[in-house]
Write a protein that holds these residues in place. Structure first.
Motif, short mmCIF file in Angstrom:
data_model
loop_
_atom_site.label_atom_id
_atom_site.label_comp_id
_atom_site.label_asym_id
_atom_site.label_seq_id
_atom_site.Cartn_x
_atom_site.Cartn_y
_atom_site.Cartn_z
N TRP A 104 -13.26 2.54 2.29
CA TRP A 104 -12.72 3.70 3.00
C TRP A 104 -13.81 4.45 3.77
O TRP A 104 -13.64 5.61 4.11
CB TRP A 104 -12.03 4.64 2.00
CG TRP A 104 -10.75 4.04 1.47
CD1 TRP A 104 -9.63 3.76 2.19
CD2 TRP A 104 -10.47 3.64 0.13
NE1 TRP A 104 -8.66 3.22 1.37
CE2 TRP A 104 -9.15 3.14 0.10
CE3 TRP A 104 -11.20 3.66 -1.06
CZ2 TRP A 104 -8.54 2.66 -1.05
CZ3 TRP A 104 -10.60 3.18 -2.21
CH2 TRP A 104 -9.30 2.68 -2.21
N ARG A 152 2.06 6.61 -6.33
CA ARG A 152 2.21 5.22 -5.92
C ARG A 152 1.14 4.35 -6.53
O ARG A 152 0.02 4.81 -6.80
CB ARG A 152 2.18 5.09 -4.41
CG ARG A 152 0.87 5.53 -3.78
CD ARG A 152 1.10 6.18 -2.45
NE ARG A 152 1.75 7.47 -2.62
CZ ARG A 152 2.41 8.11 -1.65
NH1 ARG A 152 2.51 7.57 -0.47
NH2 ARG A 152 2.96 9.28 -1.87
N VAL A 154 -1.50 1.56 -5.96
CA VAL A 154 -2.28 0.95 -4.88
C VAL A 154 -2.71 -0.43 -5.36
O VAL A 154 -3.31 -0.57 -6.42
CB VAL A 154 -3.52 1.80 -4.54
CG1 VAL A 154 -4.30 1.17 -3.40
CG2 VAL A 154 -3.08 3.22 -4.18
N LEU A 296 -3.19 4.28 4.02
CA LEU A 296 -2.73 4.93 2.81
C LEU A 296 -2.48 6.41 3.01
O LEU A 296 -1.46 6.96 2.56
CB LEU A 296 -3.79 4.71 1.71
CG LEU A 296 -3.52 5.30 0.34
CD1 LEU A 296 -2.23 4.74 -0.25
CD2 LEU A 296 -4.68 4.99 -0.60
N THR A 297 -3.39 7.11 3.68
CA THR A 297 -3.23 8.56 3.87
C THR A 297 -2.04 8.87 4.77
O THR A 297 -1.32 9.84 4.54
CB THR A 297 -4.52 9.17 4.46
OG1 THR A 297 -5.62 8.82 3.62
CG2 THR A 297 -4.42 10.68 4.54
N ASP A 354 0.90 1.29 -1.99
CA ASP A 354 -0.02 1.62 -0.90
C ASP A 354 0.53 0.99 0.37
O ASP A 354 0.82 -0.19 0.40
CB ASP A 354 -1.40 1.02 -1.24
CG ASP A 354 -2.36 1.06 -0.09
OD1 ASP A 354 -3.45 0.50 -0.27
OD2 ASP A 354 -2.06 1.62 0.97
N ASN A 355 0.66 1.76 1.46
CA ASN A 355 1.31 1.23 2.66
C ASN A 355 0.42 0.27 3.44
O ASN A 355 0.83 -0.28 4.44
CB ASN A 355 1.77 2.36 3.57
CG ASN A 355 0.63 2.99 4.31
OD1 ASN A 355 -0.37 3.37 3.74
ND2 ASN A 355 0.79 3.14 5.61
N GLU A 356 -0.83 0.05 3.00
CA GLU A 356 -1.65 -0.97 3.61
C GLU A 356 -1.46 -2.31 2.91
O GLU A 356 -1.89 -3.33 3.40
CB GLU A 356 -3.14 -0.61 3.51
CG GLU A 356 -3.61 0.49 4.38
CD GLU A 356 -5.10 0.66 4.21
OE1 GLU A 356 -5.50 1.70 3.69
OE2 GLU A 356 -5.87 -0.25 4.54
N THR A 357 -0.86 -2.29 1.73
CA THR A 357 -0.92 -3.45 0.89
C THR A 357 0.44 -3.94 0.46
O THR A 357 1.46 -3.57 1.02
CB THR A 357 -1.76 -3.13 -0.37
OG1 THR A 357 -1.13 -2.05 -1.05
CG2 THR A 357 -3.16 -2.71 -0.01
#
Length: 432
Positions: A104, A152, A154, A296-297, A354-357
């Motif tokens: 990050w 959530r 991650v 994620l943020t 996690d919205n990246e994963t």
């Protein structure tokens, strides 16, 4: 009253209702997966910047002065003040310091960090980390705890291995002025107060481009990464361009002052190679890179923005994809039906990811969180339940995306072989 002032006034009224709703109806606790006990928390700190014509000499409002009042009464009392009703709501972001090996590094984020054994609960983690990173004391009489947003799990990129549970908490600063912030140079490069109306505007929506070939090629080593990098190009994530009203830099960090990036002329061969990768915007920008919020943020922020008018935070979000046209087309084709099903599920499912994963839907895996929506009030916006909306949209998406990448790779290898065979045959015909 100007259009901007009228919009800010209406937004303040909606924010008032949203904060009351968050306080009355907390989101459910997500336990740590059996295989991973790590937890982390972040703080979403809101403030109201007074309008120039309604700037109060000093606000006498303090949550601690209303010891017998309920949290709802305190929130109502705060928003009854004229300078608040006429003000501009803002939220603070940090830009993390550049550190080698940190996934990050230099990302825009909320203040926060991992839970220590000494921390009493997840909320205390957010309070402690905010004080350590930016010097803002959320235990101050001027800080009011509002509630939480969906927790959530991650997970690792492209996999289903959980690495931590992330817990977002919302706080409200109740004074028109702020104490001086003190940035931790090893953690934070800068802080940025950004108006909510900017975050809600479609005009600030953009994309972040990330090299993810190493995520696909971890088992294949360096050679597999070199093979996949030109195939994939870069991965495109939804992002918001942050336009701060106030910024504070940590002058002791290396990135505070650096030499301007010089534009180098590209050869024709380099231009063709970048076109092959789908990286047509590869020329470095002159000056500072735009401040972008993504990953994620952005997923956590969307949970808050979706509850504010025009309730379109999810609609403005788009699925991650690739810059290479053929890879993007294949991924779009094979994920079309899934994306339609996931959109239809919003409001009836529950997901904590996690919205990246990798999306981890309820009922799948050892960290199953059941019946999150039972006896819970409907929320505003497209996602009306106690769910992590971006997680629902991504459920199963990365599995199909991974297949699309390999299909594209095989198609490119096949096309290359066909091209070489045709060229060899043509050469032989002309030669003999």
């Amino acid at each position: 009253m100007s259009h901007t002032s009228e919009f800010s006034t209406n937004l303040i009224s909606s924010l008032h209702e949203t904060l009351i709703d968050l306080n009355r109806h907390p989101y459910p606790h997500v336990p740590s997966p059996e295989t991973c006990k790590k937890r982390a928390s972040v703080a979403l700190v809101l403030r109201i910047r007074p309008d120039f014509h309604y700037w109060p000499p000093h606000s006498r409002f303090s949550p601690d002065s209303q010891t017998t009042a309920s949290p709802i009464d305190i929130i109502n009392g705060f928003f009854d003040q004229e300078w608040v009703r006429r003000g501009d709501a803002e939220i603070v972001f940090i830009k993390r310091a550049a550190r080698g090996g940190d996934r990050w590094s230099s990302h825009s984020a909320f203040p926060g960090g991992k839970r220590d054994t000494e921390d009493e609960n997840d909320k205390e983690v957010a309070i402690r980390e905010t004080l350590e990173e930016i010097g803002l004391d959320l235990k101050s009489p001027n800080a009011l705890y509002i509630g939480n947003l969906p927790e959530r799990v991650v997970s690792t990129s492209w996999g289903k291995v959980p690495i931590m549970v992330l817990c977002p908490f919302v706080f409200l600063w109740t004074q028109p002025d702020m104490p001086p912030l003190k940035l931790q140079p090893t953690e934070v490069a800068s802080t940025h107060w950004v108006p909510l109306r900017v975050l809600l505007s479609p005009s600030t929506r953009t994309f972040e481009y990330v090299d993810v070939s190493d995520r696909f090629a971890r088992r294949g080593g360096r050679m597999m990464k070199l093979f996949l990098k030109p195939v994939l190009g870069k991965m495109r994530f939804s992002a918001i361009r942050l336009l701060p009203s106030e910024t504070l830099h940590c002058a002791s960090t290396a990135e505070y002052f650096s030499q301007p990036v010089q534009s180098n002329k590209k050869s024709w061969g380099s231009w063709v190679y970048n076109l092959y990768k789908g990286n047509t915007d590869s020329t470095p920008l002159i000056g500072e890179k735009p401040l972008l919020l993504w990953g994620l943020t952005l997923g956590m922020l969307a949970d808050l923005l979706e509850q504010l008018p025009p309730h379109n935070a999810i609609e403005l979000w788009s699925h991650p994809t690739f810059t290479s046209p053929d890879v993007r087309w294949i991924v779009t084709l094979i994920t079309h039906s899934l994306k339609q099903r996931n959109v239809a599920r919003l409001g009836s499912n529950s997901t904590v990811v996690d919205n990246e994963t990798e999306a981890v839907a309820s009922g799948e895996g050892s960290w199953y969180v059941s019946e999150l929506t039972n006896n819970k009030p409907l929320r505003k916006g497209k996602n009306k339940t106690q769910t992590y909306a971006v997680g629902v949209m991504l459920d199963g998406y990365y599995d199909l995306m991974r297949k699309g990448v390999w299909i594209a790779a095989v198609c490119r290898v096949f096309a290359t072989v066909v091209f070489i065979v045709c060229m060899v045959r043509r050469f032989r015909r002309h030669r003999f």
